[in-house]
Design a protein around this motif. Sequence first.
Motif, PDB file in Angstrom:
ATOM      1  N   MET A 121       0.851  -1.207   0.000  1.00 21.84           N
ATOM      2  CA  MET A 121       0.000   0.000   0.000  1.00 21.84           C
ATOM      3  C   MET A 121       0.878   1.245   0.000  1.00 21.84           C
ATOM      4  O   MET A 121       1.782   1.362   0.806  1.00 21.84           O
ATOM      5  CB  MET A 121      -0.861  -0.003   1.262  1.00 21.84           C
ATOM      6  N   THR A 122       0.635   2.158  -0.949  1.00 18.88           N
ATOM      7  CA  THR A 122       1.429   3.372  -1.021  1.00 18.88           C
ATOM      8  C   THR A 122       0.976   4.355   0.061  1.00 18.88           C
ATOM      9  O   THR A 122      -0.231   4.544   0.245  1.00 18.88           O
ATOM     10  CB  THR A 122       1.284   4.025  -2.401  1.00 18.88           C
ATOM     11  N   ALA A 123       1.936   4.939   0.750  1.00 16.13           N
ATOM     12  CA  ALA A 123       1.583   5.864   1.855  1.00 16.13           C
ATOM     13  C   ALA A 123       0.923   7.115   1.306  1.00 16.13           C
ATOM     14  O   ALA A 123       1.258   7.589   0.223  1.00 16.13           O
ATOM     15  CB  ALA A 123       2.853   6.223   2.604  1.00 16.13           C
ATOM     16  N   ARG A 124      -0.055   7.614   2.037  1.00 18.90           N
ATOM     17  CA  ARG A 124      -0.678   8.895   1.678  1.00 18.90           C
ATOM     18  C   ARG A 124      -0.169   9.918   2.682  1.00 18.90           C
ATOM     19  O   ARG A 124      -0.170   9.688   3.879  1.00 18.90           O
ATOM     20  CB  ARG A 124      -2.202   8.770   1.712  1.00 18.90           C
ATOM     21  N   TRP A 125       0.265  11.045   2.164  1.00 19.57           N
ATOM     22  CA  TRP A 125       0.968  12.011   2.996  1.00 19.57           C
ATOM     23  C   TRP A 125       0.157  13.267   3.291  1.00 19.57           C
ATOM     24  O   TRP A 125       0.622  14.126   4.042  1.00 19.57           O
ATOM     25  CB  TRP A 125       2.295  12.410   2.324  1.00 19.57           C
ATOM     26  N   PRO A 132      -0.848  13.599   7.261  1.00 16.48           N
ATOM     27  CA  PRO A 132       0.329  13.863   8.112  1.00 16.48           C
ATOM     28  C   PRO A 132       1.081  15.127   7.722  1.00 16.48           C
ATOM     29  O   PRO A 132       1.641  15.807   8.586  1.00 16.48           O
ATOM     30  CB  PRO A 132       1.201  12.618   7.934  1.00 16.48           C
ATOM     31  N   ASN A 133       1.090  15.450   6.402  1.00 16.40           N
ATOM     32  CA  ASN A 133       1.762  16.688   6.001  1.00 16.40           C
ATOM     33  C   ASN A 133       1.069  17.908   6.601  1.00 16.40           C
ATOM     34  O   ASN A 133       1.713  18.851   7.072  1.00 16.40           O
ATOM     35  CB  ASN A 133       1.777  16.822   4.469  1.00 16.40           C
ATOM     36  N   ALA A 134      -0.289  17.859   6.555  1.00  9.65           N
ATOM     37  CA  ALA A 134      -1.039  18.984   7.130  1.00  9.65           C
ATOM     38  C   ALA A 134      -0.745  19.085   8.624  1.00  9.65           C
ATOM     39  O   ALA A 134      -0.545  20.182   9.176  1.00  9.65           O
ATOM     40  CB  ALA A 134      -2.535  18.771   6.906  1.00  9.65           C
ATOM     41  N   ARG A 135      -0.684  17.907   9.284  1.00 10.80           N
ATOM     42  CA  ARG A 135      -0.397  17.912  10.728  1.00 10.80           C
ATOM     43  C   ARG A 135       1.025  18.415  11.000  1.00 10.80           C
ATOM     44  O   ARG A 135       1.260  19.155  11.953  1.00 10.80           O
ATOM     45  CB  ARG A 135      -0.558  16.479  11.270  1.00 10.80           C
ATOM     46  N   ALA A 136       1.961  17.968  10.120  1.00  9.65           N
ATOM     47  CA  ALA A 136       3.363  18.401  10.306  1.00  9.65           C
ATOM     48  C   ALA A 136       3.471  19.919  10.168  1.00  9.65           C
ATOM     49  O   ALA A 136       4.213  20.562  10.914  1.00  9.65           O
ATOM     50  CB  ALA A 136       4.261  17.706   9.293  1.00  9.65           C
ATOM     51  N   ARG A 137       2.711  20.482   9.215  1.00 14.50           N
ATOM     52  CA  ARG A 137       2.751  21.945   9.062  1.00 14.50           C
ATOM     53  C   ARG A 137       2.194  22.623  10.319  1.00 14.50           C
ATOM     54  O   ARG A 137       2.715  23.630  10.781  1.00 14.50           O
ATOM     55  CB  ARG A 137       1.986  22.372   7.806  1.00 14.50           C
ATOM     56  N   GLY A 138       1.111  22.030  10.850  1.00 16.32           N
ATOM     57  CA  GLY A 138       0.544  22.594  12.078  1.00 16.32           C
ATOM     58  C   GLY A 138       1.520  22.490  13.247  1.00 16.32           C
ATOM     59  O   GLY A 138       1.748  23.448  13.989  1.00 16.32           O
ATOM     60  N   PHE A 181      -1.062   9.202  10.625  1.00 16.96           N
ATOM     61  CA  PHE A 181      -0.819   8.218   9.568  1.00 16.96           C
ATOM     62  C   PHE A 181      -1.862   7.121   9.736  1.00 16.96           C
ATOM     63  O   PHE A 181      -2.355   6.876  10.829  1.00 16.96           O
ATOM     64  CB  PHE A 181       0.578   7.608   9.733  1.00 16.96           C
ATOM     65  N   GLY A 182      -2.186   6.434   8.638  1.00 18.23           N
ATOM     66  CA  GLY A 182      -3.115   5.313   8.740  1.00 18.23           C
ATOM     67  C   GLY A 182      -2.469   4.176   9.515  1.00 18.23           C
ATOM     68  O   GLY A 182      -1.246   4.136   9.670  1.00 18.23           O
ATOM     69  N   ALA A 200       3.825   2.436   7.208  1.00 18.71           N
ATOM     70  CA  ALA A 200       5.098   2.079   7.856  1.00 18.71           C
ATOM     71  C   ALA A 200       5.880   3.337   8.240  1.00 18.71           C
ATOM     72  O   ALA A 200       6.908   3.235   8.899  1.00 18.71           O
ATOM     73  CB  ALA A 200       5.923   1.221   6.924  1.00 18.71           C
ATOM     74  N   ALA A 201       5.393   4.509   7.804  1.00 12.41           N
ATOM     75  CA  ALA A 201       6.167   5.736   8.016  1.00 12.41           C
ATOM     76  C   ALA A 201       6.414   6.064   9.497  1.00 12.41           C
ATOM     77  O   ALA A 201       7.552   6.389   9.867  1.00 12.41           O
ATOM     78  CB  ALA A 201       5.485   6.905   7.319  1.00 12.41           C
ATOM     79  N   PRO A 202       5.392   5.984  10.380  1.00 14.83           N
ATOM     80  CA  PRO A 202       5.683   6.290  11.793  1.00 14.83           C
ATOM     81  C   PRO A 202       6.735   5.347  12.363  1.00 14.83           C
ATOM     82  O   PRO A 202       7.593   5.748  13.134  1.00 14.83           O
ATOM     83  CB  PRO A 202       4.340   6.095  12.502  1.00 14.83           C
TER      84      PRO A 202
END
Lengths: 341, 171
Positions: free
Chosen positions: A1-5, A8-14, A78-79, A83-85
């Motif tokens: 499954m390809t990660a969707r960002w 998390p990107n919106a959260r990272a900006r916050g 992240f969902g 695997a990103a976290p």
Amino acid sequence: MTARWEAPNARARGLGTHLLSDEAMSALSTAPDLAAMVALLEAAGIVIPEEGRLTPLAIELGIRRAAANELQRLARWFGDRSAAPGLIFADEDRRSLRAMIRGAAAGASAEARLVGLIPTPSLPERVLAELARQPRVTDVAALLVAWDHPLGSALLSAASATATEPDVLRLELEVDRWFTGRARAAASHGGRTLRRYVEQSIDLDNARTALLLAASDTELPADDFFLSGGRHLSRAAFRDAAKAGSALAASQQLAGPLAAHGVGGLLLQHAGDIARLDEALLRARMSALRLEARLDPLGAAPVLAYVLRLRAQVVALRRCLWGIELGIPPARRAAALEETA
Amino acid sequence: MALADLLHTLEREAAGRADARLADARAEAERLTAANAAELATRREQALAAREQALRAEAERSIVTATRDAERTRLLAQHELLARVHDRARRNLVQRAGTAEGQAAIGVLVARALTYLGEAAATARVTPQPTGSRVEAGDASVDVDATLEGVLERLWPGLAMDVVRRAELLR
């Protein structure tokens, strides 16, 4: 499954807006004493524990907890199947485990081993504190086995392999191998930016190891220390650099292949000082990722840039704390912060 | 008859006037008595209030003195406790500076000090001391006391507050 960002990107900006501003960092770097530093940190939302409130230990703990909280808030976006976290936390675990191994081998105090580490779900604060109290590297490994950490068995085998003191370099290699395996697995589903990031991490780890081997008088074959999965540094180039005879000679051989990552000059500049090189590489990667985040705002770059900025903040705060502890004049502390900004 | 009536009338009028004067005199006497009583009561109240105020002030002075004495005793005890803890900490540092843990801590201090010297770190002069080193930049721009005792002195204000807090929790 390809990660969707996107999320998390919106959260990272916050979360990026929670990072300390340049003005706040400047004020912290010139704080006259620990009481002033605590006041500034708490005004910025970093809570310092009541116990030993005006001591470096408590301030360190507050900084570590705040960073861990921010990372966990990011991870929740992240969902479940991403695997990103795991990759982000594994990178922190790698730093923690290296510090535990080095600290136990050097007989450093528990407090010194914990400096700058960020707790994660797999190595929470209490486990880190317990690991830091272990007198020998084999005890650290045994505790990891008891804690059911995936690296425990490999480290215990490596630490018990010799009758004399365990080889720290080899143990760190086990940690790096474990991290590399996880990172490559995560990168395979994370898109181009994450893949490149992991490849760069592996190249830089190999370069770091080659510098250490070149400066040491180890008899161990250099090939044993090479991590597969990098992009620009081949096994042959690594082997040659590791046998160069000095860190400076090794850096001259490594600078060419690693110029593609934009860090060749940094290797030459800081070849003799690994700690400084680590900080310089962190800043260089952070800048590159922030640029990448503007070019590809839907990829992994915003999250990765945020994670590196958070780590850089922990490093900078630690530097401020040391400066006060050592009685460095405020102007000198501010200048040191500028040099590393 | 006329004379007798006249005398009678005069006697009656004289008796009336005498009664009226007597009544006036009694009323005046009662007024004076009442006024005196009020005056007496006022004076008594004033005297009591003055006395009460004097006693209260004296009591307050006694409380302030007792509180100050207690606080002085507490601060003296605190000062002695801190002096003992500081002395013990300093002696522990000197004793443990030679152990592996002490040497590792000193190494960390010196390494941290060198990070502040920038380019001048390359020519820094590191002078060994009993519990660490003095690190002086090659260009003499900064001189760092990287000794365990130096760190203890710089951190002592915060550590002292913690010692006091813990001591109070144990009471």
